[in-house]
Motif scaffolding. Structure first.
Motif, mmCIF file in Angstrom:
data_model
loop_
_atom_site.group_PDB
_atom_site.id
_atom_site.type_symbol
_atom_site.label_atom_id
_atom_site.label_comp_id
_atom_site.label_asym_id
_atom_site.label_seq_id
_atom_site.Cartn_x
_atom_site.Cartn_y
_atom_site.Cartn_z
ATOM 1 N N LEU A 52 -8.300 14.042 7.325
ATOM 2 C CA LEU A 52 -8.977 12.764 7.123
ATOM 3 C C LEU A 52 -8.834 11.954 8.405
ATOM 4 O O LEU A 52 -7.722 11.720 8.878
ATOM 5 N N LEU A 53 -9.961 11.550 8.972
ATOM 6 C CA LEU A 53 -9.975 10.757 10.193
ATOM 7 C C LEU A 53 -10.119 9.282 9.843
ATOM 8 O O LEU A 53 -11.107 8.886 9.223
ATOM 9 N N LYS A 54 -9.125 8.493 10.210
ATOM 10 C CA LYS A 54 -9.200 7.037 9.999
ATOM 11 C C LYS A 54 -9.544 6.390 11.344
ATOM 12 O O LYS A 54 -8.822 6.529 12.321
ATOM 13 N N LEU A 55 -10.662 5.698 11.379
ATOM 14 C CA LEU A 55 -11.098 4.991 12.579
ATOM 15 C C LEU A 55 -10.926 3.501 12.371
ATOM 16 O O LEU A 55 -11.377 2.959 11.355
ATOM 17 N N SER A 56 -10.291 2.830 13.296
ATOM 18 C CA SER A 56 -10.183 1.381 13.178
ATOM 19 C C SER A 56 -11.486 0.753 13.646
ATOM 20 O O SER A 56 -12.102 1.201 14.614
ATOM 21 N N GLY A 57 -11.926 -0.285 12.943
ATOM 22 C CA GLY A 57 -13.141 -0.986 13.351
ATOM 23 C C GLY A 57 -12.997 -1.559 14.745
ATOM 24 O O GLY A 57 -13.935 -1.536 15.549
ATOM 25 N N GLU A 58 -11.806 -2.051 15.044
ATOM 26 C CA GLU A 58 -11.542 -2.635 16.362
ATOM 27 C C GLU A 58 -11.741 -1.605 17.459
ATOM 28 O O GLU A 58 -12.306 -1.895 18.523
ATOM 29 N N ALA A 59 -11.285 -0.371 17.214
ATOM 30 C CA ALA A 59 -11.441 0.678 18.222
ATOM 31 C C ALA A 59 -12.910 1.038 18.418
ATOM 32 O O ALA A 59 -13.351 1.293 19.546
ATOM 33 N N ILE A 63 -12.779 23.431 10.815
ATOM 34 C CA ILE A 63 -11.900 22.451 10.177
ATOM 35 C C ILE A 63 -12.741 21.456 9.385
ATOM 36 O O ILE A 63 -13.720 20.908 9.902
ATOM 37 N N GLN A 64 -12.397 21.237 8.133
ATOM 38 C CA GLN A 64 -13.122 20.285 7.286
ATOM 39 C C GLN A 64 -12.661 18.865 7.592
ATOM 40 O O GLN A 64 -11.493 18.650 7.927
ATOM 41 N N LEU A 65 -13.582 17.905 7.455
ATOM 42 C CA LEU A 65 -13.250 16.541 7.882
ATOM 43 C C LEU A 65 -13.914 15.484 7.002
ATOM 44 O O LEU A 65 -15.072 15.622 6.612
ATOM 45 N N CYS A 66 -13.155 14.449 6.692
ATOM 46 C CA CYS A 66 -13.684 13.263 6.014
ATOM 47 C C CYS A 66 -13.222 12.043 6.799
ATOM 48 O O CYS A 66 -12.322 12.127 7.633
ATOM 49 N N VAL A 67 -13.849 10.898 6.541
ATOM 50 C CA VAL A 67 -13.653 9.721 7.388
ATOM 51 C C VAL A 67 -13.479 8.455 6.561
ATOM 52 O O VAL A 67 -14.186 8.241 5.573
ATOM 53 N N VAL A 68 -12.538 7.608 6.981
ATOM 54 C CA VAL A 68 -12.429 6.225 6.501
ATOM 55 C C VAL A 68 -12.484 5.330 7.730
ATOM 56 O O VAL A 68 -11.867 5.637 8.748
ATOM 57 N N ILE A 69 -13.246 4.238 7.642
ATOM 58 C CA ILE A 69 -13.361 3.316 8.769
ATOM 59 C C ILE A 69 -12.958 1.910 8.329
ATOM 60 O O ILE A 69 -13.369 1.448 7.264
ATOM 61 N N GLY A 70 -12.158 1.247 9.136
ATOM 62 C CA GLY A 70 -11.797 -0.135 8.855
ATOM 63 C C GLY A 70 -12.975 -1.069 9.119
ATOM 64 O O GLY A 70 -14.011 -0.651 9.630
ATOM 65 N N GLY A 71 -12.801 -2.335 8.804
ATOM 66 C CA GLY A 71 -13.901 -3.291 8.973
ATOM 67 C C GLY A 71 -13.595 -4.411 9.946
ATOM 68 O O GLY A 71 -14.333 -5.400 10.019
ATOM 69 N N GLY A 72 -12.511 -4.259 10.718
ATOM 70 C CA GLY A 72 -12.049 -5.352 11.572
ATOM 71 C C GLY A 72 -12.975 -5.755 12.690
ATOM 72 O O GLY A 72 -12.830 -6.845 13.255
ATOM 73 N N ASN A 73 -13.946 -4.905 13.029
ATOM 74 C CA ASN A 73 -14.911 -5.281 14.066
ATOM 75 C C ASN A 73 -15.953 -6.264 13.540
ATOM 76 O O ASN A 73 -16.724 -6.837 14.319
#
Length: 231
Positions: free
Chosen positions: A5-12, A41-51
């Motif tokens: 699971l890939l977590k991306l920060s909105g800020e990034a 490799i299987q992948l899913c994503v969560v993204i923050g909303g800070g941007n």
């Protein structure tokens, strides 16, 4: 690794602009994800909303309403990033815990796993659908539900430090640590409730800077330079 699971920060994702999207950064993420998928490799994503929105800094707004806006910010981020993935030939699906018309589909664990087993990416948007929980909680919860091997947390900072490196030039970065350390020392890397959930369900995390060259790919293929948080 079989599934991450890939977590991306909105800020990034906002890059140096700090708000909205930096197209180059988002397209770089899409290119790296394509390389990971090509390795099977299987992948899913969560993204923050800070941007877009950091409602908790407002003292005048009702917390429930502020968190609702934050959930919608994550949906916008996922729609944008999913379209960038499309440019790279990646088929993706956006799932939310609440109805968003035709823009997303309702979360279904079995369906999400089926998509990933077909080599497609699943975005988990909208947090967990309730206020008072951050995207950290959605990250750990979704990773546990879909039985990911690890959470890859790509942030604007390149790992976990013993103090804020923005204010302390002598801050020490940890190469590895225990999730219990984050809980006991309240390091603020992820919120406490999420750290406890990860610890109880033995969900490790790899925290690193998104802006490092091929940082996501290196997290799964070697050359990782961030902080590995064991459980």
């Amino acid at each position: 690794m079989n599934r991450v699971l890939l977590k991306l920060s909105g800020e990034a994702l906002a890059g140096e602009k700090k708000q909205g999207f930096d197209e180059k950064t988002v397209y770089d993420v899409a290119g790296q994800v394509k390389k990971i998928l090509d390795k099977g490799i299987q992948l899913c994503v969560v993204i923050g909303g800070g941007n877009f929105w950091r409602g908790r800094t407002s003292e005048n707004m009702d917390r429930v309403k502020a968190d609702s806006i934050g959930m919608l910010a994550t949906v916008m981020n996922c729609i944008y990033t999913a379209d960038a993935f499309r440019v790279f030939g990646i088929k993706s699906h956006i799932m939310t815990p609440f109805a968003c018309g035709t823009m997303t589909e309702l979360f279904n664990r079995d369906k999400a796993v089926e998509y990933m087993e077909q080599g497609e990416v699943v975005f988990f948007a909208g947090g967990i659908g309730h206020p008072y929980f951050s995207t950290d909680m959605a990250t750990v919860l979704m990773a546990v539900e879909v039985k990911a091997d690890v959470v890859l947390s790509a942030k604007a900072i390149d790992g976990v430090y013993d103090s804020d490196p923005k204010t302390n030039p002598n801050a020490k970065k940890y190469d590895s640590m225990q999730m219990k350390d984050i809980v006991d020392n309240k390091l603020g890397v992820i919120d406490l409730a999420s750290a406890v959930l990860a610890m109880e369900n033995k969900m490790p995390m790899m925290l690193f800077g998104l802006n490092g060259e091929d940082s996501i790919v290196k997290a799964v293929t070697g050359g990782f330079t961030g902080t590995y948080v064991n459980v």
